[in-house]
Design a protein around this motif. Structure first.
Motif, mmCIF file in Angstrom:
data_model
loop_
_atom_site.group_PDB
_atom_site.id
_atom_site.type_symbol
_atom_site.label_atom_id
_atom_site.label_comp_id
_atom_site.label_asym_id
_atom_site.label_seq_id
_atom_site.Cartn_x
_atom_site.Cartn_y
_atom_site.Cartn_z
ATOM 1 N N PHE A 9 0.962 -1.004 0.127
ATOM 2 C CA PHE A 9 -0.006 -0.036 -0.072
ATOM 3 C C PHE A 9 0.893 1.230 0.083
ATOM 4 N N HIS A 10 0.659 1.981 -0.868
ATOM 5 C CA HIS A 10 1.414 3.322 -0.936
ATOM 6 C C HIS A 10 0.392 4.652 -1.275
ATOM 7 N N GLU A 11 0.388 5.348 -0.046
ATOM 8 C CA GLU A 11 -0.498 6.546 -0.082
ATOM 9 C C GLU A 11 -0.276 7.530 -1.018
ATOM 10 N N ASP A 12 -1.232 8.464 -1.494
ATOM 11 C CA ASP A 12 -0.987 9.531 -2.166
ATOM 12 C C ASP A 12 -1.689 10.705 -1.616
ATOM 13 N N LEU A 13 -0.984 11.667 -0.892
ATOM 14 C CA LEU A 13 -1.358 12.871 -0.263
ATOM 15 C C LEU A 13 -1.178 13.992 -0.624
ATOM 16 N N GLU A 14 -0.789 14.081 -2.303
ATOM 17 C CA GLU A 14 -0.669 15.272 -2.761
ATOM 18 C C GLU A 14 -2.160 16.250 -2.933
ATOM 19 N N PHE A 15 -2.002 17.432 -2.895
ATOM 20 C CA PHE A 15 -3.201 18.296 -2.883
ATOM 21 C C PHE A 15 -3.947 18.092 -4.620
ATOM 22 N N ARG A 16 -4.850 17.715 -4.768
ATOM 23 C CA ARG A 16 -5.713 17.735 -6.036
ATOM 24 C C ARG A 16 -7.136 18.474 -5.857
ATOM 25 N N PHE A 17 -7.266 19.503 -6.631
ATOM 26 C CA PHE A 17 -8.782 20.342 -6.724
ATOM 27 C C PHE A 17 -9.742 19.157 -7.400
ATOM 28 N N SER A 18 -10.884 18.995 -6.649
ATOM 29 C CA SER A 18 -11.660 18.255 -7.024
ATOM 30 C C SER A 18 -12.514 18.744 -8.252
#
Length: 765
Positions: A541-550
């Motif tokens: 499991f590798h998390e992705d916590l970069e901000f992305r505008f929905s």
């Protein structure tokens, strides 16, 4: 004088006549004793072998089982000693004749005359100092043995040892045994033993004499002096004998009867006086035997009184031994009559001692032998009856054990198959339950993850610790939930199944093993182990916590592309996707937007073209595409609307950017983790359920295997018992067969003794 000698010679009738009448043959009455002794010895040899065989048989039975009792073995062992003692006595048994009388009455001379040789010392006065026993020698030697010694001494020394004038005085009751070759004397050959005694008038110890030398005597010979009458001392001795022996056989010899002869010129007158003296002596002797001792009737007592001259007889027989005429030397008148009367005494003595010895020596042994045979017969009969009864019991036990063994094996086969089927059903049920419960818990994984409240931070080290703790939380939570949902039900089901197994199998066990079967049940409840191992499962499991505008272009395009691809994927189906399975983000407008069904058409061709251009430009994700879209939008809807829209769009962006806090990151992390863990956990649902079912199968199979082991031990014990019973039955069959043989042998020996009694004992009466 010459006329007297001629008359005497004519009365004798020549030496050849004397020798011919003196020669004994094998028809002698003494042969009865010899034959009887040999016969009963042979019988007791068989009895001894028989008792030894019986003892060996019983000791073997004693080792092999409880067929006989220790008392029965001890009884047979005592018979071995008794028979051995009887055989020893039989070997030593002989016909014993004891000579008693006053000093110088001629006791030793009478014995020498009967032995036809001058063996014992004789002479004037007190010549015999102790008891002298003459018996036959087996090896042809002549020697003597003194009492208390085994040293052989020359027989010639009896003149010094047994003589009263010897300087080395011996006690009156002392016994000197003289062994003389049997071939020199027929009486000794026929097992006759002669006992010479000191005079009854030389000692008062008559009781000691009787106890020591007379109790086993078959015949007593009282040697009296014909020149006098019976004396009180002689009578007293035989009165004592008659008190200790029942009706002893007694002969009275009036020795020195040759003194009654006189000169020829007085022959007629002395002959008359001789008859009167003989009648007087005979009357007193008959009265002593019949009235005083009461051992004979007067008629029988008359047959026990003789008038002899032992000296004349000894002289005549020694002349014969030297081959000379028996009448050589001076002989008194009436020698032939006295010689014939001595022979008559010997004949009657032989008949009497043979009958007496056979009766006194062998009758008791015969009765003892018959008693032993009867007792052993009874013992063998008891053993035979006991062995047959025990054999019947063992056969019944064998049938019962065999039936029980077959029943146990059949029931074990049926129970084994039934329990296998039951375990298989339980295992399948457990697998389904675990699979269903785990699937439901996976659907509720988001709730479980939300409950995790460890502080969150995006730092790599902290985040790794957070992951490990989350793995443990999920693993423990899922396990706890599964246990709360399944463990009690599974434990009760397991316990019920194990109790049923135990009860069913206990019915096949003996009483002593039923308690052991209860101990097989586990002492703690069964606990299912749900091995999920989330740490390894979610290691990728590798998390992705970069901000992305929905509402960014990329997000919108991805959403649009996702819906378009979903619609296109099911375009070939005639029906639309049911609303129940649609994602909540999807709407009817969006569906209509991408729908190409005939029921929906766009408002104008321009919008359709604009849409295609926008999609193409946006999907290109390049600067040129963005400018084209912006120019297109500016020309179409105006700058004011674009400005308002841009302001709203920017506000939304700023809002989302400002709200992208650590908490939001944690929520996004948990969302991504739930999505990833759900996929991974779904992959191991079947594996986990199979593992749990295997645990149940292992537990139930282990319990059933231990119960089967107890039953196998029981069947093995029954097999061993059957073998032991078979061995016992063989032993009992051998015991029965041998007991029959030994019982029949006892009958045979008893018949042999009865035939011996008829031939040698009853014929004497």
């Amino acid at each position: 004088m010459a006329a007297y000698i001629n008359r005497t010679m004519s009365m004798i009738g020549g030496d050849s006549h004397i020798r011919s009448t003196d020669i004994r043959t094998d028809n002698s009455p003494l042969q009865i004793f010899v034959k009887a002794k040999k016969k009963i010895n042979d019988i007791f040899v068989e009895i001894e072998d028989y008792v030894q065989d019986t003892l060996g048989f019983m000791k073997l039975l004693q080792v092999k089982g409880n067929i006989i009792t220790p008392n029965e073995v001890q009884t047979i062992e005592s018979y071995v000693n008794k028979v051995h003692a009887i055989r020893d006595v039989l070997k030593r048994d002989h016909m014993k004749v004891a000579f008693f009388g006053r000093t110088s009455n001629g006791k030793s001379t009478v014995i020498n005359a009967m032995l036809r040789d001058k063996i014992l010392p004789s002479g004037i006065g007190h010549t015999t100092n102790c008891f002298l026993q003459v018996e036959g020698s087996e090896n042809g030697e002549s020697y003597l043995i003194t009492e208390g010694s085994t040293e052989k001494q020359p027989v010639q020394s009896v003149g010094q040892l047994g003589h009263a004038l010897c300087k080395e005085k011996l006690c009156e009751s002392h016994l000197v045994r003289i062994f003389w070759p049997k071939e020199k004397c027929l009486l000794l050959r026929d097992d006759v033993v002669f006992v010479d005694s000191p005079g009854v008038d030389v000692t008062p110890n008559l009781d000691e004499w009787i106890d020591k030398h007379c109790l086993d005597a078959d015949v007593f010979v009282l040697v009296a002096n014909a020149e006098s009458t019976l004396m009180v001392t002689e009578k007293n001795f035989f009165h004592k004998v008659s008190t200790k022996l029942s009706k002893p056989n007694i002969f009275i010899l009036n020795n020195r009867w040759d003194a009654s002869a006189s000169e020829p010129e007085f022959f007629d007158q002395l002959a008359k006086e001789q008859k009167e003296v003989r009648a007087q002596h005979q009357e007193r002797a008959i009265d002593f035997l019949s009235r005083e001792l009461k051992v004979y009737t007067p008629k029988d007592a008359e047959e026990r009184v003789f008038f002899i001259s032992a000296k004349e007889t000894l002289q005549a027989r020694m002349e014969e031994q030297r081959g000379q005429p028996a009448h050589n030397g001076a002989l008194a008148d009436g020698f032939q009559n006295r010689y014939f009367e001595f022979q008559d005494f010997e004949r009657k003595f032989e008949e009497c001692i043979s009958k007496s010895a056979v009766k006194t020596k062998f009758e008791q042994h015969s009765e003892r032998g018959k008693h032993i045979a009867k007792e052993i017969w009874q013992t063998m009969d008891n053993i035979l009856e006991r062995a047959q009864r025990m054999k019947s019991e063992q056969l019944q036990i064998k049938r019962d054990v065999h039936d029980k063994l077959n029943y146990t094996e059949q029931q074990l086969m049926l129970l084994t198959q039934e329990m296998k089927d039951k375990i298989h059903r339980i295992v399948e049920d457990v697998e389904q339950r675990v699979s269903k419960a785990l699937s439901e818990e996976i659907h509720r994984l988001a709730v479980l993850v939300d409950e995790f409240s460890v502080p969150f931070h995006t730092d790599l080290l902290v985040l790794n610790v957070y992951k490990r703790e989350l793995h443990k939380h999920v693993e423990n939570g899922l396990g706890s939930n599964l246990r709360s949902r399944l463990s009690n039900a599974l434990a009760m089901n397991m316990e019920s199944s194990q109790r049923e197994m135990t009860e069913r199998m206990a019915s096949l066990l003996p009483d002593n093993k039923r308690q052991m079967s209860l101990n097989i049940l586990p002492r703690r409840e069964f606990e299912m182990l749900y091995t999920l191992n989330c740490d390894n499962l979610c290691a990728d499991f590798h998390e992705d916590l970069e901000f992305r505008f929905s509402w960014g272009f990329t997000a919108i395009i991805q959403k649009f592309a996702g819906r378009q691809s979903q619609k296109l994927a099911i375009a070939n189906y005639p029906q639309d996707i049911p609303p129940a399975i649609m994602s909540p983000a999807e709407s009817v407008d969006s569906i209509k937007f991408v729908s190409n069904t005939p029921c929906y058409q766009p408002r104008s061709d321009d919008w359709s073209l604009a849409t295609r251009i926008a999609v193409a430009s946006i999907t290109s994700q390049g600067t040129m595409g963005g400018l084209i879209v912006a120019g297109f939008m500016l020309k179409t809807i105006g700058w004011r609307l674009i400005a308002v829209t841009g302001a709203i769009y920017g506000a939304l962006y700023m809002y989302e950017r400002l709200t992208w806090t650590n908490k939001a990151k944690e929520r996004e992390f948990k969302r991504q983790y739930v999505s990833h863990a759900t996929k991974k956990l779904k992959l191991i649902v079947d594996l986990t359920s199979a593992n749990c079912s295997h645990q149940v199968q292992q537990e139930l199979s282990s319990t059933f295997a231990r119960l089967c082991h107890l039953v196998d031990e029981t069947t093995s014990e029954m097999d061993t018992e059957l073998k032991n019973i078979a061995s016992t039955i063989r032993t009992l069959e051998e015991a029965t067969s041998n007991a029959k043989v030994l019982r029949n042998k006892a009958n045979y020996l008893e018949k042999e003794l009865e035939l011996f009694d008829a031939a040698y004992l009853k014929s004497l009466n």
